[in-house]
Scaffold this active site. Structure first.
Site, mmCIF file in Angstrom:
data_model
loop_
_atom_site.group_PDB
_atom_site.id
_atom_site.type_symbol
_atom_site.label_atom_id
_atom_site.label_comp_id
_atom_site.label_asym_id
_atom_site.label_seq_id
_atom_site.Cartn_x
_atom_site.Cartn_y
_atom_site.Cartn_z
ATOM 1 C CG ASN A 7 68.430 -21.472 57.350
ATOM 2 O OD1 ASN A 7 68.739 -20.436 56.750
ATOM 3 N ND2 ASN A 7 67.840 -21.468 58.531
ATOM 4 N NE ARG A 90 64.768 -18.729 57.340
ATOM 5 C CZ ARG A 90 65.428 -17.919 58.154
ATOM 6 N NH1 ARG A 90 66.712 -18.100 58.388
ATOM 7 N NH2 ARG A 90 64.809 -16.927 58.750
ATOM 8 C CG HIS A 179 59.954 -16.010 63.175
ATOM 9 N ND1 HIS A 179 59.849 -15.068 64.174
ATOM 10 C CD2 HIS A 179 61.260 -16.344 63.110
ATOM 11 C CE1 HIS A 179 61.046 -14.814 64.677
ATOM 12 N NE2 HIS A 179 61.920 -15.570 64.046
ATOM 13 N N GLY A 211 65.085 -14.293 68.063
ATOM 14 C CA GLY A 211 64.150 -13.394 67.381
ATOM 15 C C GLY A 211 62.748 -13.842 67.772
ATOM 16 N NE ARG A 240 66.364 -8.857 64.418
ATOM 17 C CZ ARG A 240 66.024 -10.133 64.206
ATOM 18 N NH1 ARG A 240 64.981 -10.662 64.821
ATOM 19 N NH2 ARG A 240 66.715 -10.873 63.365
ATOM 20 N N GLY A 329 62.861 -21.416 71.024
ATOM 21 C CA GLY A 329 63.755 -21.638 72.176
ATOM 22 C C GLY A 329 63.184 -21.223 73.517
ATOM 23 C CD GLU A 332 60.109 -25.512 70.717
ATOM 24 O OE1 GLU A 332 60.909 -26.425 70.960
ATOM 25 O OE2 GLU A 332 59.973 -25.021 69.583
ATOM 26 C CG ASN A 333 63.341 -25.045 75.956
ATOM 27 O OD1 ASN A 333 63.180 -26.236 76.178
ATOM 28 N ND2 ASN A 333 63.824 -24.586 74.816
ATOM 29 C CD GLU A 384 61.622 -21.744 61.891
ATOM 30 O OE1 GLU A 384 62.303 -21.930 62.917
ATOM 31 O OE2 GLU A 384 61.610 -20.679 61.277
HETATM 32 P P1 AMP Z 1 65.905 -19.817 69.244
HETATM 33 O O1 AMP Z 1 66.227 -18.507 68.574
HETATM 34 O O2 AMP Z 1 64.523 -20.308 68.964
HETATM 35 O O3 AMP Z 1 66.963 -20.868 69.010
HETATM 36 O O4 AMP Z 1 65.927 -19.525 70.840
HETATM 37 C C1 AMP Z 1 67.101 -19.113 71.479
HETATM 38 C C2 AMP Z 1 66.745 -18.568 72.844
HETATM 39 O O5 AMP Z 1 66.054 -19.590 73.578
HETATM 40 C C3 AMP Z 1 67.962 -18.171 73.673
HETATM 41 O O6 AMP Z 1 67.772 -16.893 74.254
HETATM 42 C C4 AMP Z 1 68.004 -19.236 74.735
HETATM 43 O O7 AMP Z 1 68.531 -18.758 75.950
HETATM 44 C C5 AMP Z 1 66.550 -19.582 74.901
HETATM 45 N N1 AMP Z 1 66.420 -20.891 75.536
HETATM 46 C C6 AMP Z 1 66.804 -22.076 75.079
HETATM 47 N N2 AMP Z 1 66.606 -23.041 76.024
HETATM 48 C C7 AMP Z 1 66.087 -22.403 77.093
HETATM 49 C C8 AMP Z 1 65.662 -22.810 78.391
HETATM 50 N N3 AMP Z 1 65.763 -24.085 78.762
HETATM 51 N N4 AMP Z 1 65.168 -21.873 79.228
HETATM 52 C C9 AMP Z 1 65.085 -20.592 78.852
HETATM 53 N N5 AMP Z 1 65.466 -20.138 77.651
HETATM 54 C C10 AMP Z 1 65.958 -21.022 76.787
#
Ligand code: AMP
Length: 397
Positions: A7, A90, A179, A211, A240, A329, A332-333, A384
């Site tokens: 990527n 990618r 995505h 994103g 954004r 991110g 999932e969290n 991905e």
């Molecule tokens: P990604 O672009 O999929 O890597 O997601 C990044 C975003 O996920 C960032 O804004 C992080 O703060 C958020 N993120 C990652 N881990 C957590 C968590 N445990 N709780 C809340 N947000 C999270």
């Protein structure tokens, strides 16, 4: 069969070497600051992390360093480059030229280059990554896997904007969506998890990260998605703005005396939850203990509200929904945002399980709706790179 997944960004290059016999990652890493002083390769293999600080004046040197790391006696995982059966890349934008992944040849590269005008921040770097690999591994098949391809099944009435049809035809202005590999992966995983044929399911996938995009997947096909001509459309994101009235652009130019590119830079890099909170683009920062109030909370609530509106819209578009999936991110969290999006959709048939949402386990599929819920709500880790590796295996055979 081992597949290298690449990527490439303008100054970075992420990679994973995947053993397709069991789909396990045997090494992965990241080259940063390519063509900038202070280049660094972080390579993870055999349970250890190795850091190499060498100049990387271009992507070719970066790829060479990656291959050296992969075969090195100290931190390597393969004996020679010949063990890499194919490389999957990618590529962000396929426009209307490709509706699925393709084996790269000169013609494909030319088309990807032509499409750089539609994705100027991404396609040129993706092409650079492919060319660099071709130079270093001239006999290894290369496959391009596009972010947009999964959305090529959208019907015309969903992808068209309300502008002149001739402008769509002449300038290719339409909604493309992004995505795609993530939406494809998690919708497939949802069907597998539920033991159903994806052809029989209406799924709304919420890829919520820095994103974010939401997709309506009907019978396994993307029928609508929130990102558009560029990833700027849709919900407010990390930086954004997401959807705004286009008249705001001219008004901002007048009020701030800014040029069009300054305003576009503002909408891409200074808005979203960063803009509303005037604090951070990172959801963890906004939701950290003791600071989740005022404009930080407002930004997160505005984000979740906009995601929820898309969920409602896509249930209408598909005449129903069987599964809502959260991934990436944030998806999932973060239980708070999932609750704000899906915790109050009883009218739609969602019986949300607050306890399961709070007590979910990271890294595996969690069901966060009650067993009796008509609509299932799932948290599914995206992957991905694995989609790229599978597509590469399929085409390089
Ligand atoms: P990604 O672009 O999929 O890597 O997601 C990044 C975003 O996920 C960032 O804004 C992080 O703060 C958020 N993120 C990652 N881990 C957590 C968590 N445990 N709780 C809340 N947000 C999270």
């Amino acid at each position: 069969m081992k597949i290298l997944v690449i990527n490439a960004g303008s100054s970075s290059l992420k990679y994973q070497l995947i053993d397709m016999t069991n789909e396990s990652v045997i090494a992965k890493g990241l080259c940063e600051r390519i063509a900038i002083s202070g280049s660094v390769l972080t390579h993870k293999a055999n349970g250890k992390e190795f850091v190499f600080k060498n100049d990387m004046p271009n992507h070719k040197v970066a790829i060479k360093m990656v291959l050296d790391a992969l075969v090195s006696p100290e931190c390597g995982v393969i004996k020679s480059m010949d063990e890499i059966a194919a490389v999957g890349h990618r590529v962000v934008h396929s426009a209307e030229d490709f509706t699925s992944s393709v084996l790269v040849n000169d013609e494909v590269l030319k088309i990807c280059e032509k499409n750089s005008e539609l994705a100027p921040l991404h396609n040129p770097a993706n092409v650079m990554g492919i060319k660099a690999c071709q130079e270093v591994m001239p006999n290894t098949p290369m496959v391009a896997v596009f972010d947009t391809a999964f959305h090529s099944t959208m019907p015309d009435y969903a992808y068209l904007y309300g502008i002149k049809y001739s402008d769509y035809k002449n300038y290719r202005i339409r909604r493309y969506g992004f995505h795609g590999t993530s939406h494809m992966f998690v919708s497939g995983e949802a069907a597998k998890y539920l033991g159903k044929d994806i052809k029989d399911l209406k799924i709304i996938t919420c890829h919520l990260g820095n994103g974010s995009s939401i997709t309506a997947v009907d019978g396994g096909k993307s029928v609508d998605t929130s990102m558009g001509f560029t990833p700027l459309e849709g919900v407010p994101m990390g930086t954004r703005s997401g959807n705004i009235d286009p008249a705001v652009i001219e008004y901002l130019m007048q009020k701030k005396g800014q040029t069009i590119s300054e305003v576009m830079n503002y909408l891409n890099k200074e808005c979203g939850v960063l803009g509303i909170s005037e604090n951070s683009s990172d959801f963890r920062d906004l939701m950290a203990e003791g600071v989740f109030n005022g404009k930080n909370k407002l930004a997160v609530d505005a984000f979740a509200y906009n995601v929820k509106k898309y969920v409602g819209a896509y249930a209408a578009a598909m005449n129903g929904v069987d599964v809502i999936v959260f991934t990436a991110g944030v998806g999932e969290n973060d239980p708070y945002i999932r609750g704000a999006v899906a915790g109050n959709l009883q009218y739609m048939g969602v019986d949300f399980d607050d306890e399961a949402n709070k007590n979910f386990k990271r890294g595996i599929i969690s069901e966060i709706s009650k067993p009796s819920s008509k609509v299932k709500v799932l948290v599914i880790p995206t992957n991905e790179e694995l989609v790229i590796a599978r597509e590469t295996k399929r085409l390089a055979k």
